[in-house]
Design an enzyme around this catalytic site. Structure first.
Site, short mmCIF file in Angstrom:
data_model
loop_
_atom_site.label_atom_id
_atom_site.label_comp_id
_atom_site.label_asym_id
_atom_site.label_seq_id
_atom_site.Cartn_x
_atom_site.Cartn_y
_atom_site.Cartn_z
N CYS A 192 -6.47 -10.20 -1.99
CA CYS A 192 -5.61 -9.49 -1.03
C CYS A 192 -6.42 -8.70 0.01
O CYS A 192 -5.84 -7.99 0.81
CB CYS A 192 -4.64 -8.57 -1.75
SG CYS A 192 -5.46 -7.23 -2.62
N ASN A 194 -12.04 -5.94 0.57
CA ASN A 194 -12.43 -4.85 1.48
C ASN A 194 -13.35 -3.85 0.79
O ASN A 194 -14.40 -3.48 1.31
CB ASN A 194 -11.20 -4.12 2.00
CG ASN A 194 -10.24 -5.04 2.71
OD1 ASN A 194 -10.64 -6.12 3.15
ND2 ASN A 194 -9.00 -4.66 2.80
N ARG A 228 -17.14 0.82 4.79
CA ARG A 228 -16.25 -0.06 5.57
C ARG A 228 -15.72 0.58 6.83
O ARG A 228 -15.13 -0.09 7.67
CB ARG A 228 -15.09 -0.54 4.68
CG ARG A 228 -14.18 0.56 4.22
CD ARG A 228 -13.27 0.10 3.10
NE ARG A 228 -11.98 -0.38 3.57
CZ ARG A 228 -10.94 -0.62 2.79
NH1 ARG A 228 -11.04 -0.45 1.48
NH2 ARG A 228 -9.81 -1.04 3.27
N ARG A 243 1.31 -1.48 -5.48
CA ARG A 243 0.05 -0.89 -5.92
C ARG A 243 0.25 0.61 -5.99
O ARG A 243 0.78 1.21 -5.05
CB ARG A 243 -1.07 -1.22 -4.91
CG ARG A 243 -2.37 -0.55 -5.30
CD ARG A 243 -3.48 -0.92 -4.36
NE ARG A 243 -3.33 -0.26 -3.07
CZ ARG A 243 -4.18 -0.44 -2.07
NH1 ARG A 243 -5.21 -1.25 -2.21
NH2 ARG A 243 -4.01 0.18 -0.92
N ARG A 278 0.87 -1.18 0.00
CA ARG A 278 0.00 0.00 0.00
C ARG A 278 0.91 1.24 0.00
O ARG A 278 1.13 1.85 1.06
CB ARG A 278 -0.91 -0.01 1.22
CG ARG A 278 -1.98 -1.11 1.21
CD ARG A 278 -2.90 -1.01 2.42
NE ARG A 278 -4.11 -1.79 2.28
CZ ARG A 278 -4.31 -3.00 2.81
NH1 ARG A 278 -3.34 -3.58 3.49
NH2 ARG A 278 -5.46 -3.63 2.64
N GLU A 321 -11.92 -4.57 -7.23
CA GLU A 321 -12.51 -4.18 -5.95
C GLU A 321 -13.76 -3.32 -6.11
O GLU A 321 -14.34 -2.87 -5.14
CB GLU A 321 -11.46 -3.48 -5.07
CG GLU A 321 -10.76 -2.31 -5.73
CD GLU A 321 -9.70 -1.68 -4.83
OE1 GLU A 321 -9.68 -1.95 -3.62
OE2 GLU A 321 -8.90 -0.88 -5.34
C1 PEP Z 1 -9.24 -3.99 -0.69
O1 PEP Z 1 -9.97 -3.05 -0.97
O2 PEP Z 1 -9.63 -5.14 -0.45
C2 PEP Z 1 -7.77 -3.79 -0.58
C3 PEP Z 1 -6.96 -4.80 -0.39
O3 PEP Z 1 -7.31 -2.51 -0.63
P1 PEP Z 1 -7.44 -1.47 0.57
O4 PEP Z 1 -7.81 -2.23 1.81
O5 PEP Z 1 -6.13 -0.80 0.71
O6 PEP Z 1 -8.53 -0.56 0.11
MG MG Z 2 -9.24 -1.19 -1.76
#
Ligand code: PEP
Ligand code: MG
Length: 599
Positions: free
Chosen positions: A507, A459, A470, A337, A301, A436
């Protein structure tokens, strides 16, 4: 001495911490009444005096500036504020409250401002009623200094601190002095907020969404945060303390026992290899991925590089960080990323202009495409690092093919520039994207023509598919990767990947939760990228199952039509097969079992 109190939040970072409360307030929230021990009264009076002085100096500057730019009349407002701050009838009662009632400086300030504001409001004259705003403005200014001073005092903490706050941003958590904060608990927040994710990176137990903990937690109170269950206990009694000391010992023993997995392969009982990689927020975690037995970095990240320094890192700074991560991984792949800024990850310069719906706003790849100069600097740093080891580049939040193409065009430009300059890079760098956003999952076959790999980010996929923020504790009960809609999307992407020969991994946080492991393997996934500390747990789970069992489980799950039934089934199966890894629940269970057998 107040009695023990228990709060229930959302567990976000495993482990148990026993420490003392360190309050980190927000200058913009209502401060609850909190008392301090008698021996901190002088310190608290000093804090208030310091904050008032700092406010007076600040007002001096503002007054001078206003006089220059806008004239004497405009500057008068600041002079009025200074006058109030020097007025003994306002400040005297604040000091008295601290001395007599042993309350915090923040509370004393707010209460006295409340008294004065109510007095002005009650005078029934518009000239006075406008002064109400002035009082609150002043309150905010002094409060800001109190809170700021409190933040910097984290640096010279002399006790095992557990930060208690209404909420924390990822950059606040990133600025915790290393080793000084042992855990945290916040009233707000969701299970996959980036602050929660960052707690896992720091390896400190944390619970979020505790509701009203801030109302009761007082500075230096003894506190337990159970990051396995999300429980927070204030002022624990002797029995509870002993229970948690025992639980902590047990968790540490399980972790130690798992160390043996470091050199073992993640291979199922029937010999199928599963690749376990690490998610990292900071370059220095690369070593940890290797130490925990990970096979590379599946998600870096990179935006945390920016968030931890509150300014855009230079190209050379980025390059140095990426190169170090590649070198630490010693030939293992590193997936960088590109910046996923925005939403709950605002840079300092953008935090003052929040968007109305930041998760649906100018975030991530959109923000990068809107800032091409900055984006190219970032891509150059990544590509320069690619000369030192196997880097893969991954674009986040891709929603439309045009977006992906534009991002790839920038990458191509950067490669051409580097070639012209004679700077080394890997021309065959693998290019992938996060899946995503539901649109990307639904259109996976179109995207598959343009990328080398997909990484499913559960996520965000959960948040956008189920329309559940979230980071919002109020709807966290609805936030779940076990919803059949999510499983359907994951299966579709895996199927497309298989047909089009595009690697697919997961991930998101679900990949690191052992209750999902068999299901993810059962639907065909063979690469999972998780928080480094989860790697040994997952390895153990993978080594205890076989593919036919995973596929049977996935078929059963496929026949269920509700999130509740999927969760219940997965949890039940996990409890039967590897109870010690299910949300720490079994740790308690085992503890009471062994206590029983010892009786
Ligand atoms: C996700 O969105 O699942 C992800 C791995 O990225 P982040 O949690 O950094 O948004
Ligand atoms: Mg994400």
């Amino acid at each position: 001495m107040s009695l023990m109190q228990e709060f229930h939040g959302i567990p976000v970072s495993a482990g148990v911490v026993i420490g003392r409360v360190f309050r980190l307030d927000d200058a913009h929230v209502w401060v609850p009444r909190r008392t301090i021990p008698e021996d901190r009264v002088t310190h608290e009076l000093e804090r208030l005096r310091g904050a008032i002085e700092a406010s007076l100096t600040e007002l001096d500057g503002l007054r001078g500036q206003a006089e220059k730019d806008l004239g004497k009349e405009a500057a008068a407002i600041f002079a009025f504020h200074q006058g109030m701050l020097r007025d003994k009838t306002l400040i005297g009662p604040m000091n008295k409250r601290i001395e007599d009632e042993h309350v915090t400086a923040e509370y004393a300030l707010q209460e006295q401002c409340n008294v004065v504001a109510s007095m002005f409001a009650g005078m029934g004259d518009t000239a006075f009623s406008t002064k109400v705003d002035d009082v609150w403005d002043l309150n905010q200014r002094v409060m800001g200094h109190l809170v700021g001073e409190q933040r910097s005092s984290l640096d010279d903490l002399d006790y095992e601190a557990v930060v208690v706050a209404p909420d924390l941003t990822p950059s606040q958590a990133a600025s915790f002095p290393p080793g000084r904060v042992l855990g945290f608990a916040t009233d707000k927040g969701g299970p996959t907020s980036h602050t929660a994710i960052f707690a896992r990176a720091l390896g400190i137990p944390a619970a979020v969404g505790t509701g009203n903990l801030c109302e009761f937690a007082e500075e230096c109170d003894e506190i337990i945060v159970d990051g396995e269950r999300g429980a927070v206990i204030l002022r624990p009694d002797a029995e509870t303390l002993e229970h948690y000391r025992e639980k902590k010992r047990h968790i540490e023993a399980v972790r130690e026992a798992l160390a043996e997995t470091q050199t073992l392969e993640a291979r199922t009982l029937d010999g199928e290899r599963v690749q376990l990689m690490g998610n990292v927020e900071l370059g220095m975690e690369a070593e940890q991925v290797v130490d925990q037995g990970g096979e590379g970095i599946g998600l870096f990240r990179t935006e945390f590089l920016w968030l931890t320094r509150n300014a855009e890192p230079t190209e050379d700074e980025q390059f140095a960080e990426f190169k170090a991560a590649v070198e630490a991984c010693k030939g293992r792949p590193v997936t960088l990323r590109t910046y996923d800024l925005g939403a709950d990850k605002y840079t300092q310069s953008r935090s003052h202009v929040p968007e109305r719906n930041p998760f649906l706003g100018l975030r991530s790849i959109r923000y990068c495409l809107a800032n091409p100069v900055m984006f190219k600097r970032h891509l150059r740093a990544i590509m320069r690092a690619s000369a030192f080891g196997p880097i893969r580049i991954m674009f986040p939040l891709v929603t439309a093919t045009e977006e992906l193409r534009r991002a790839k065009m920038h990458l191509k430009d950067v490669m051409e520039d580097l070639a012209e300059e004679g700077v080394a890079y890997d021309p065959n760098v693998k290019v992938g994207m996060m899946v995503e956003v539901p649109a990307a999952a639904v259109m996976a076959s179109s995207f598959a023509r343009e990328v080398d790999f997909f990484s499913i980010g559960t996520n965000d996929l959960v948040q956008y598919t189920l329309a559940v923020d979230r980071t919002n504790e109020k709807v966290s009960g609805m936030y779940s990767a076990a919803h059949p809609a999510i499983l359907k999307l994951i299966k579709d992407v895996v199927r497309v990947g298989r047909h089009r020969k595009v690697d697919v991994s997961v991930c998101g946080e679900a990949a690191g939760d052992p209750i999902f492991t068999m299901l993810l393997i059962g639907v065909g996934l063979r690469t999972l990228s998780v928080s480094p500390r989860r790697i040994p747990y997952l390895k153990k789970v993978i080594r205890s199952v076989d593919i036919p069992a995973c596929e049977r489980l996935a078929r059963t799950v496929g026949s269920l039509d509700s999130e509740a039934s999927v969760t219940a089934f997965l949890r039940d199966q996990a409890m039967k097969r590897f109870p010690e890894f299910v949300d720490g629940r079994a740790v308690d269970m085992e503890r009471s079992e062994s206590a029983k057998s010892a009786d």
